[in-house]
Design a protein around this motif. Structure first.
Motif, PDB file in Angstrom:
ATOM      1  N   THR A 168       0.816  -1.149  -0.064  1.00 46.30           N
ATOM      2  CA  THR A 168       0.034  -0.042  -0.050  1.00 46.30           C
ATOM      3  C   THR A 168       0.853   1.295  -0.087  1.00 46.30           C
ATOM      4  O   THR A 168       0.529   2.286  -0.565  1.00 46.30           O
ATOM      5  CB  THR A 168      -0.748   0.031   1.273  1.00 46.30           C
ATOM      6  N   LEU A 169       2.003   1.149   0.730  1.00 50.02           N
ATOM      7  CA  LEU A 169       2.994   2.352   0.800  1.00 50.02           C
ATOM      8  C   LEU A 169       3.601   2.674  -0.714  1.00 50.02           C
ATOM      9  O   LEU A 169       3.634   3.787  -1.307  1.00 50.02           O
ATOM     10  CB  LEU A 169       4.007   2.163   1.802  1.00 50.02           C
ATOM     11  N   ARG A 170       4.035   1.386  -1.436  1.00 48.55           N
ATOM     12  CA  ARG A 170       4.409   1.780  -2.713  1.00 48.55           C
ATOM     13  C   ARG A 170       3.408   2.306  -3.754  1.00 48.55           C
ATOM     14  O   ARG A 170       3.648   3.215  -4.427  1.00 48.55           O
ATOM     15  CB  ARG A 170       4.913   0.366  -3.218  1.00 48.55           C
ATOM     16  N   ALA A 171       2.392   1.725  -3.596  1.00 48.57           N
ATOM     17  CA  ALA A 171       1.157   2.176  -4.666  1.00 48.57           C
ATOM     18  C   ALA A 171       0.870   3.451  -4.121  1.00 48.57           C
ATOM     19  O   ALA A 171       0.624   4.232  -5.179  1.00 48.57           O
ATOM     20  CB  ALA A 171      -0.106   1.271  -4.398  1.00 48.57           C
ATOM     21  N   TRP A 172       0.779   3.947  -3.017  1.00 50.54           N
ATOM     22  CA  TRP A 172       0.477   5.328  -2.619  1.00 50.54           C
ATOM     23  C   TRP A 172       1.350   6.390  -3.120  1.00 50.54           C
ATOM     24  O   TRP A 172       1.130   7.245  -3.807  1.00 50.54           O
ATOM     25  CB  TRP A 172       0.299   5.342  -1.010  1.00 50.54           C
ATOM     26  N   GLN A 173       2.711   5.756  -2.891  1.00 54.23           N
ATOM     27  CA  GLN A 173       3.800   6.801  -3.495  1.00 54.23           C
ATOM     28  C   GLN A 173       3.625   6.874  -4.961  1.00 54.23           C
ATOM     29  O   GLN A 173       4.000   7.922  -5.566  1.00 54.23           O
ATOM     30  CB  GLN A 173       5.290   6.289  -3.079  1.00 54.23           C
ATOM     31  N   GLU A 174       3.546   5.796  -5.585  1.00 53.27           N
ATOM     32  CA  GLU A 174       3.499   5.884  -7.071  1.00 53.27           C
ATOM     33  C   GLU A 174       2.400   6.674  -7.607  1.00 53.27           C
ATOM     34  O   GLU A 174       2.569   7.524  -8.443  1.00 53.27           O
ATOM     35  CB  GLU A 174       3.472   4.650  -7.667  1.00 53.27           C
ATOM     36  N   LYS A 175       1.317   6.430  -7.078  1.00 59.42           N
ATOM     37  CA  LYS A 175      -0.077   7.032  -7.484  1.00 59.42           C
ATOM     38  C   LYS A 175       0.079   8.592  -7.038  1.00 59.42           C
ATOM     39  O   LYS A 175      -0.151   9.571  -8.051  1.00 59.42           O
ATOM     40  CB  LYS A 175      -1.273   6.821  -6.595  1.00 59.42           C
ATOM     41  N   ASN A 176       0.786   9.118  -6.025  1.00 62.28           N
ATOM     42  CA  ASN A 176       0.583  10.711  -5.573  1.00 62.28           C
ATOM     43  C   ASN A 176       1.938  11.364  -5.670  1.00 62.28           C
ATOM     44  O   ASN A 176       2.364  12.233  -5.222  1.00 62.28           O
ATOM     45  CB  ASN A 176       0.447  10.672  -4.183  1.00 62.28           C
ATOM     46  N   HIS A 177       2.875  10.587  -6.567  1.00 60.50           N
ATOM     47  CA  HIS A 177       4.283  11.084  -6.808  1.00 60.50           C
ATOM     48  C   HIS A 177       4.476  12.782  -7.185  1.00 60.50           C
ATOM     49  O   HIS A 177       4.994  13.481  -6.569  1.00 60.50           O
ATOM     50  CB  HIS A 177       5.035  10.284  -7.738  1.00 60.50           C
ATOM     51  N   PRO A 178       3.346  13.192  -8.126  1.00 60.92           N
ATOM     52  CA  PRO A 178       3.556  14.404  -8.511  1.00 60.92           C
ATOM     53  C   PRO A 178       3.330  15.540  -7.375  1.00 60.92           C
ATOM     54  O   PRO A 178       3.961  16.605  -7.410  1.00 60.92           O
ATOM     55  CB  PRO A 178       2.432  14.543  -9.759  1.00 60.92           C
ATOM     56  N   TRP A 179       2.604  15.079  -6.503  1.00 60.46           N
ATOM     57  CA  TRP A 179       2.220  16.009  -5.378  1.00 60.46           C
ATOM     58  C   TRP A 179       2.996  16.073  -4.224  1.00 60.46           C
ATOM     59  O   TRP A 179       2.962  16.967  -3.627  1.00 60.46           O
ATOM     60  CB  TRP A 179       0.782  15.749  -4.735  1.00 60.46           C
ATOM     61  N   LEU A 180       3.840  14.746  -4.268  1.00 65.60           N
ATOM     62  CA  LEU A 180       4.556  14.692  -2.918  1.00 65.60           C
ATOM     63  C   LEU A 180       6.027  14.932  -3.165  1.00 65.60           C
ATOM     64  O   LEU A 180       6.672  15.184  -2.319  1.00 65.60           O
ATOM     65  CB  LEU A 180       4.696  12.947  -2.650  1.00 65.60           C
ATOM     66  N   GLU A 181       6.287  14.803  -4.637  1.00 66.29           N
ATOM     67  CA  GLU A 181       7.888  15.280  -4.995  1.00 66.29           C
ATOM     68  C   GLU A 181       8.339  16.330  -4.329  1.00 66.29           C
ATOM     69  O   GLU A 181       7.744  17.438  -4.691  1.00 66.29           O
ATOM     70  CB  GLU A 181       8.198  15.158  -6.473  1.00 66.29           C
ATOM     71  N   LEU A 182       9.715  16.114  -3.762  1.00 67.61           N
ATOM     72  CA  LEU A 182      10.296  17.242  -3.158  1.00 67.61           C
ATOM     73  C   LEU A 182      11.352  17.473  -4.148  1.00 67.61           C
ATOM     74  O   LEU A 182      12.504  16.433  -4.214  1.00 67.61           O
ATOM     75  CB  LEU A 182      10.696  17.230  -1.923  1.00 67.61           C
ATOM     76  N   SER A 183      11.642  18.415  -5.054  1.00 67.44           N
ATOM     77  CA  SER A 183      12.641  18.552  -5.978  1.00 67.44           C
ATOM     78  C   SER A 183      13.742  19.726  -5.748  1.00 67.44           C
ATOM     79  O   SER A 183      15.010  19.526  -5.840  1.00 67.44           O
ATOM     80  CB  SER A 183      12.008  18.867  -7.468  1.00 67.44           C
ATOM     81  N   ASP A 184      13.360  20.917  -5.218  1.00 62.57           N
ATOM     82  CA  ASP A 184      14.169  22.215  -5.130  1.00 62.57           C
ATOM     83  C   ASP A 184      13.894  22.559  -3.769  1.00 62.57           C
ATOM     84  O   ASP A 184      12.821  22.677  -3.145  1.00 62.57           O
ATOM     85  CB  ASP A 184      13.628  23.300  -6.011  1.00 62.57           C
ATOM     86  N   VAL A 185      15.109  23.101  -3.090  1.00 61.17           N
ATOM     87  CA  VAL A 185      15.069  23.466  -1.688  1.00 61.17           C
ATOM     88  C   VAL A 185      16.089  24.793  -1.827  1.00 61.17           C
ATOM     89  O   VAL A 185      17.039  24.632  -2.298  1.00 61.17           O
ATOM     90  CB  VAL A 185      15.686  22.404  -0.826  1.00 61.17           C
ATOM     91  N   HIS A 186      15.503  26.094  -1.376  1.00 56.43           N
ATOM     92  CA  HIS A 186      16.450  27.030  -1.274  1.00 56.43           C
ATOM     93  C   HIS A 186      16.511  27.741   0.145  1.00 56.43           C
ATOM     94  O   HIS A 186      15.679  27.514   0.909  1.00 56.43           O
ATOM     95  CB  HIS A 186      15.522  28.321  -2.090  1.00 56.43           C
ATOM     96  N   ARG A 187      17.891  28.162   0.172  1.00 54.33           N
ATOM     97  CA  ARG A 187      18.248  28.412   1.765  1.00 54.33           C
ATOM     98  C   ARG A 187      19.303  29.623   1.352  1.00 54.33           C
ATOM     99  O   ARG A 187      19.947  29.826   0.718  1.00 54.33           O
ATOM    100  CB  ARG A 187      19.095  27.385   2.281  1.00 54.33           C
ATOM    101  N   GLU A 188      19.019  30.603   2.495  1.00 55.50           N
ATOM    102  CA  GLU A 188      19.867  31.853   2.608  1.00 55.50           C
ATOM    103  C   GLU A 188      19.723  32.344   3.794  1.00 55.50           C
ATOM    104  O   GLU A 188      18.668  32.199   4.668  1.00 55.50           O
ATOM    105  CB  GLU A 188      19.334  32.850   1.635  1.00 55.50           C
ATOM    106  N   THR A 189      21.037  32.958   4.259  1.00 55.04           N
ATOM    107  CA  THR A 189      20.825  33.707   5.867  1.00 55.04           C
ATOM    108  C   THR A 189      21.254  35.017   5.602  1.00 55.04           C
ATOM    109  O   THR A 189      22.064  35.314   4.937  1.00 55.04           O
ATOM    110  CB  THR A 189      22.183  32.838   6.474  1.00 55.04           C
TER     111      THR A 189
END
Length: 337
Positions: free
Chosen positions: A216-237
């Motif tokens: 169920t976890l693998r199927a859930w990840q595959e089905k919702n991949h477009p909304w779950l995906e973390l692609s970019d992270v931006h950081r600055e101080t």
């Protein structure tokens, strides 16, 4: 994306507990205070922290919830790894990793350049580097006591049916950087209380960690991949306030014969200084590649004006924004007193 405005403040809230540190040898027990989940666990990988009985509320006791492991310097954590969040203190479990591109503007490049975006905002050209983040479940017992968060983190996305305008939210999901994980082990077969824990993970004492992904976890990840995906992270101080921003694509809607693209963004503010600061105002400028520029200004964020102190140095919140094009820019203007 950049950050929010942080102004100096003089007040700081007190905490009900105090810490005494003693060295330990061998396995280090991980303890939580009060009734099960009544307070986030309090411990480190090198010391054992005890709640002072002098300051402890009546009836609250320490309870052992597991044993710390040595954090990984290399490699990644596997599905089923139990952990403490090093900043927000909650218990959680790793579902699966993401390989994101981290754009850290605090790291000077070999040949720094200036780039102008279409809205005329100057920014440093930064090359991203690969960094591991994790999709995790938060223990529901700790959620009410994570005071450094505006709400329990959730994944939100639009329904993927053209005839539906529904917005879905899955509470108790978070994205955690590799260095924020303090791993531990537990003999409890259900160590994390979350409605998805037993649906996604199966106890297997022959494995390490002893929790493996169900189908169920693998199927859930595959089905919702477009909304779950973390692609970019931006950081600055800026002035010892580190801002980390993670954008997530939620989906597209048609409105008045045009397309509207929705995004969720998660912002984490960290005070790296000993001075106390308070976020008093926000001033966002949101540019869409369709050519529109929107300005948003107001008090605080999500109805709060968080104080960042030595005791609670970080605050995190999420919000949403819509664009008339599939991409754009979002940044802030610095406000002066």
């Amino acid at each position: 994306m950049a950050g929010c405005v942080a102004r100096r403040a003089l007040t700081v809230g007190s905490r009900w507990w105090s810490r005494s540190l003693t060295g330990t040898r061998g396995p280090r027990p991980l303890c939580a205070a009060g009734e099960v989940g009544a307070f986030p666990p309090v411990a480190t990988t090198t010391t054992r922290r005890h709640l002072s009985s002098r300051n402890r509320p009546e009836g609250k006791v320490l309870e052992t919830v597991g044993v710390f492991e040595v954090p990984k310097q290399n490699g990644k954590y596997e599905t089923g790894q139990l952990f403490l969040h090093s900043v927000f203190g909650y218990r959680g479990v790793v579902l699966f990793p993401w390989q994101a591109r981290l754009y850290d503007r605090d790291v000077a490049s070999a040949a720094p350049e200036k780039a102008e975006n279409p809205a005329g905002h100057g920014s440093k050209e930064v090359k991203g580097k690969t960094h591991t983040y994790y999709q995790v479940l938060i223990d529901a017992r700790d959620c009410p006591h994570i005071s450094q968060r505006s709400q329990t983190e959730a994944v939100t996305f639009l329904a993927n049916h053209d005839d539906s305008r529904a917005l879905y939210a899955i509470p108790g999901l978070d994205y955690v950087s590799h260095e924020d994980i303090l791993p531990y082990t537990s003999t409890d077969q259900v160590p994390i209380q979350h409605e998805l824990f037993e649906r996604f993970l199966l106890y297997d004492q022959t494995k390490a960690p002893p929790f493996v992904a169900r189908e169920t976890l693998r199927a859930w990840q595959e089905k919702n991949h477009p909304w779950l995906e973390l692609s970019d992270v931006h950081r600055e101080t800026t002035e010892n306030i580190r801002v980390t921003v993670i954008p997530f694509y939620m989906g597209m809607r048609e409105a008045q014969n045009s397309h509207v693209y929705w995004w969720r963004y998660c912002i984490r503010l960290e005070n790296l200084d000993s001075d106390v600061v308070q976020l008093r105002e926000r001033h966002w400028r949101i540019f869409s590649l369709s050519g529109t520029l929107e300005t948003v200004r107001g008090r605080g964020v999500v109805g709060r004006e968080p104080v960042l102190s030595k005791e609670q140095p970080a605050f995190q919140y999420s919000s949403h924004v819509s664009l008339q094009a599939s991409s754009g820019h979002m940044w802030n203007c610095t406000l002066r007193p």
